[in-house]
Structures are given as structure tokens and as C-alpha cells.
Write an enzyme that holds these catalytic residues in place. Structure first.
Site, PDB file in Angstrom:
ATOM      1  N   GLN A  84      38.527  18.473 103.540  1.00 12.26           N
ATOM      2  CA  GLN A  84      39.421  19.156 102.605  1.00 12.26           C
ATOM      3  C   GLN A  84      38.745  20.386 102.031  1.00 12.26           C
ATOM      4  OE1 GLN A  84      40.528  18.275  98.419  1.00 12.26           O
ATOM      5  NE2 GLN A  84      42.564  17.817  99.225  1.00 12.26           N
ATOM      6  N   CYS A 113      44.806  20.175  92.984  1.00  6.73           N
ATOM      7  CA  CYS A 113      43.796  20.021  91.929  1.00  6.73           C
ATOM      8  C   CYS A 113      44.133  20.915  90.741  1.00  6.73           C
ATOM      9  CB  CYS A 113      42.409  20.365  92.465  1.00  6.73           C
ATOM     10  SG  CYS A 113      41.117  20.174  91.217  1.00  6.73           S
ATOM     11  N   HIS A 180      50.656  13.820  95.417  1.00  5.23           N
ATOM     12  CA  HIS A 180      50.257  13.168  94.168  1.00  5.23           C
ATOM     13  C   HIS A 180      51.474  13.193  93.257  1.00  5.23           C
ATOM     14  CE1 HIS A 180      47.007  12.604  90.864  1.00  5.23           C
ATOM     15  NE2 HIS A 180      48.173  12.150  90.450  1.00  5.23           N
ATOM     16  N   ASN A 211      50.092   9.266  96.711  1.00  8.75           N
ATOM     17  CA  ASN A 211      48.859   9.279  95.924  1.00  8.75           C
ATOM     18  C   ASN A 211      49.213   9.260  94.434  1.00  8.75           C
ATOM     19  OD1 ASN A 211      46.553  11.733  94.841  1.00  8.75           O
ATOM     20  ND2 ASN A 211      45.978   9.653  95.386  1.00  8.75           N
ATOM     21  N   GLY A 213      48.714   6.235  92.373  1.00 10.86           N
ATOM     22  CA  GLY A 213      49.102   4.916  91.871  1.00 10.86           C
ATOM     23  C   GLY A 213      47.979   4.057  91.349  1.00 10.86           C
ATOM     24  N   ARG A 240      41.014   6.928  92.135  1.00  4.85           N
ATOM     25  CA  ARG A 240      40.233   6.228  91.117  1.00  4.85           C
ATOM     26  C   ARG A 240      40.038   4.739  91.410  1.00  4.85           C
ATOM     27  NH1 ARG A 240      43.425   6.592  86.747  1.00  4.85           N
ATOM     28  NH2 ARG A 240      45.037   7.317  88.169  1.00  4.85           N
TER      29      ARG A 240
END
Length: 463
Positions: A84, A113, A180, A211, A213, A240
Site C-alpha cells: 500500500q 487515511c 472503511h 473494514n 468493524g 485494530r
């Protein structure tokens, strides 16, 4: 260029700054992840890197001019690691993608981001407000490399805008898109918008990776499927939850954090991970215990060896380092046997590279060559250096005693190119070059002579 490895019901380790380095990626794969993303790496920094095969660690390293390893990969993750990058420039993105494409499974562009270090350069979630630039970057990559291209976004303020954006992204030819389910202003404390991800999945034909969750939904392996179903996605990407305990990818159930940390340390030592990165990742796994007496001992550790001491793994550390040193010594011996000089007119070449770590501080081959020329009462060595335009690499020729010596390999800096030329000369003449472990040559370099002169002057009385 189909996304064969991003098919239905895949699980992925999400790209996480300071977390997604090689030890964490390998650990996630061991525990059951199908795909692993490296941390976001900025195009400007990566474009300056040189691809180096590290025979000691059995890795491929992308090394910056200051000797920092920006990206390290190995055969254990071959075909499953996604690179990435953070970028806001199509041409620079292509330069980086071409640099890494043979060592990764796919190339991903970070468009989600929200942190300042990413957005201030127009990268990350800043791209969400510039769909034309998104299209330019992705189209350039899709048409310019042989590997699949993907991207990761955050959702926009409205469902309609989000769907319209992903439809434009799909037309660029990307193989998959990760979503996300939060807006760029939202943080983990805000609930993930599964309805947005579901709407995206229903509006495009390419795989969609859900993404976001980790807090709301995913706390166990079984929850991964719940999140995928709720989002209507092809696959799930965990950040996380995996950072806290990467064994969440285990179908048989998660392991204790203590066991996971020891597994992580084994990879960190085996692949010579930066100790501060090792410590950072371990502290994320400790979570609220980082302020405990054990956590404070870990926080005080400054090297991987000291980290191993905290975990009672000193024997493992010593054994692994001994194995690596033995491999390095064997490679040097074999290298000395295979690096035979090639003579062409008055030019002698040899495929050697200057490795700074092989020499003591303040000692270099150029110093040794200079000292030898003085001892033999020859003119000082003269270095002629040229730079290659396509990658700005350097190659130097050293002239001494009317003969020319040059390395057949190009170096990333003028200084390194000159050192490599000096090595060719010294090895051709059978002279010592100052490497660690080399027998003492009897030569005294200029710095040491100057130090002795200084010390002698300091001992003289003032008049």
C-alpha cells in the site's frame, strides 16, 4: 489481472502504520489471514529506494539513501502481501509500483487515511474530494503494471456520493476496493456504517472488502463472518482487532496475548526488525497493561536483545543471532571465491557492493587504499564517478598506478560507488580492506595518525 486472491470470504490484515511490518504480516498469515497489507509507505520516500536482495536474512529489502529499510518482504508471504502506498501523483505512483511489483501480490492506493501526515500532501482521504486525480492515479497504475491494483477508501457524507465515487473507481479497472465504513471525520468510537458498505457492494461487480468493524462487531473469529454478512461484502479486512491480537484470524480460536507476543518476537529477531517497531507492536498487544511493571520493563528496552530478556527469550535470541552470523560468514567466504575480476584493456571490474555494516565505524576501503598508495609511494587514488539517468544510481572508477578499477554494480550514492571501486582494487591486489573480522593489516589510517599527533601536541607544555 484478475483479483484471484481477493475472492469470496477472504480475511485480510489491514494496512496499519508502524504495525504492518514483516513480523506482524507473517504472524497474521500463520494464524489464518489470507492476505496481508504492509503499512502505508509514501511514494516520495519509496521512489528513492534501491531494491536489495538480503542473502543473510533471505529477504528483499527496499533501502533508502540513509540506509533505512523502508519495506522488507520474504518468500513466506510471496503472492499474499499487498503493497500500500500513499500518493497524490500518478507518475510517481507508477515509479514506485514498478519498483515493487515483482515482489508483491498487488499494489494498493491509500485513499482513506485521515491523519495529517497523509492528507497534508494531498494523499489519503484528501483524495476523496478529487475524483479526477483518483481516476488518473488508478488508471496509470492499472495500465502500467502487471499486478492487480486496488484501493482503500472511506465513505463520503452521503450514500449517493459514495456510490457514485466507487462506480468511477471501478471504471479505472481496479481489481477490488476496500471500504472503511466511516467518514473521514469519524473515529473508532463512532459506529461503522455497514449500510454504506452494503450499498457499495451492490453497486459494483468487483470484490468489496469491508473494514472498520473491530470495535463494534469483530471480537472473535466467528464475528468476522457476521461483519462480512452485515456489510454484504466479499471479504473482511481487520485493523485494530488484529493489532491487539493477530490470532483472531485463527479458526480454532484466539491464543493468549502472551503466546502471541512470543511468536511475534521470534519473527522480529529472525528478520532483524527495528527494535523500536518491535516494541511498539508489543505495546499495542499489551493495551492497558502497558503501565504495569512488566509493561514498563518492556518500554525501557532499547534493543531486540533487551526485549528478549524481558520475555525470558535470551537463549532464543543468542541462537538465532549465531545462525545469522554463521550464514553471513559463509556468504562472505563464498563471495570471496566467486567474485573474480574481469580484465578489459586497462579496466578491471568485479561485481561487488559496499555494505556499510560490514566495516567498523570510521573505517572504509578508501582509507585502506589511500594508506597503501602512500606506503608504496604512489600518487593518491583518483575517482571518476558517473550517474545513470533512469534511476540516478552511481558507478565509480578508481585510477591508481595507471590502472582502473570499477564495480560492475551500481550504487545508490556517489560515496558508496567510490567505496565499491576501492574494494575492487583492494581485492584484485590481494590487500586488506578493513572489514569486520579481517586480520589486522598493519596499516594506520589517517584519522588514527591525526589522533596520535593531537595527543602528542596535547602532552607538550605550553610556552
Amino acid at each position: 489481472k484478475q483479483a484471484n486472491n481477493i475472492s469470496l470470504k477472504q480475511t485480510a490484515l489491514a494496512p496499519m502504520v508502524r504495525v504492518g511490518t514483516l513480523p506482524m504480516r507473517l504472524l497474521a498469515l500463520d494464524y489464518g489471514a489470507d492476505i496481508v497489507y504492509c503499512e502505508e509507505l509514501i511514494d516520495i520516500k519509496m521512489a528513492q529506494c534501491e531494491r536489495v536482495v538480503n542473502d543473510v536474512l533471505e529477504t528483499v529489502d527496499f533501502v533508502a539513501p540513509d540506509e533505512r529499510v523502508m519495506f522488507r518482504t520474504c518468500s513466506k508471504e510471496k503472492g499474499r502481501v499487498v503493497f500500500q502506498m500513499g500518493t497524490a501523483d500518478p507518475e510517481r505512483a507508477l515509479v514506485v509500483a514498478k519498483l515493487v511489483e515483482n515482489d508483491v501480490a498487488a499494489v494498493d492506493v491509500n485513499m482513506g487515511c485521515p491523519k495529517e501526515y497523509s492528507t497534508k500532501g494531498g494523499m489519503g482521504s484528501a483524495l476523496l474530494s478529487d475524483p479526477e486525480k483518483i481516476e488518473a492515479i488508478l488508471s496509470t497504475l492499472v495500465n502500467g503494471i502487471s499486478k492487480p491494483v486496488t484501493c482503500k477508501i472511506r465513505i463520503l457524507p452521503t450514500l449517493e456520493d459514495t456510490v457514485n465515487l466507487v462506480k468511477r473507481i471501478e471504471k479505472t479497472g481496479v481489481a477490488a476496493i476496500a471500504v472503511h465504513g466511516r467518514m473521514k471525520e469519524e473515529r473508532p468510537r463512532h459506529p461503522v456504517h455497514c449500510d454504506y458498505i452494503q450499498a457499495v457492494a451492490e453497486s459494483v461487480s468487483i470484490p468489496v472488502i469491508a473494514n472498520g468493524g473491530s470495535s463494534d462487531i469483530v471480537k472473535t473469529f466467528e464475528d468476522i463472518e457476521k461483519f462480512r454478512a452485515a456489510a454484504g461484502a466479499s471479504s473482511v479486512m481487520l485493523a485494530r482487532a488484529a493489532m491487539w491480537n493477530p490470532s483472531i484470524f485463527r479458526q480454532q480460536g484466539a491464543l493468549s496475548v502472551e503466546e502471541v507476543m512470543e511468536d511475534y518476537i521470534r519473527y522480529a529477531v529472525r528478520y532483524d526488525n527495528n527494535p523500536f517497531n518491535t516494541k511498539y507492536c508489543l505495546c499495542q498487544m499489551l493495551r492497558d497493561r502497558v503501565e504495569s511493571p512488566f509493561g514498563k520493563r518492556l518500554h525501557a528496552a532499547q534493543t531486540n536483545e533487551e526485549i528478549c530478556e524481558v520475555f525470558g527469550m535470551t537463549d532464543f535470541y543468542n541462537k538465532t543471532k549465531a545462525e545469522l552470523e554463521a550464514r553471513k560468514a559463509a556468504l562472505q567466504t563464498n563471495g570471496d571465491q566467486t567474485e573474480q575480476p574481469t580484465h578489459e584493456d586497462d579496466l578491471i571490474t568485479m561485481p561487488v557492493r559496499f555494505e556499510r555494516r560490514d566495516y567498523p565505524p570510521q573505517i572504509t576501503p578508501k582509507m585502506y587504499l589511500l594508506e597503501w598508495s602512500r606506503k608504496e609511494k604512489l600518487d593518491q587514488p583518483v575517482y571518476e564517478t558517473e550517474q545513470r539517468t533512469q534511476d540516478r544510481a552511481f558507478q565509480s572508477t578508481v585510477i591508481i598506478d595507471n590502472k582502473k578499477y570499477r564495480s560492475a554494480l551500481w550504487e545508490k550514492s556517489k560515496k558508496f560507488a567510490e567505496q565499491a571501486a576501492a574494494i575492487v582494487c583492494l581485492r584484485t591486489l590481494g590487500l586488506p580492506e578493513g572489514r569486520i573480522g579481517e586480520e589486522h593489516s598493519g596499516l594506520v589510517n589517517k584519522r588514527k595518525r591525526d589522533d596520535k599527533k593531537c595527543a602528542a601536541l596535547c602532552r607538550q607544555p605550553f610556552i
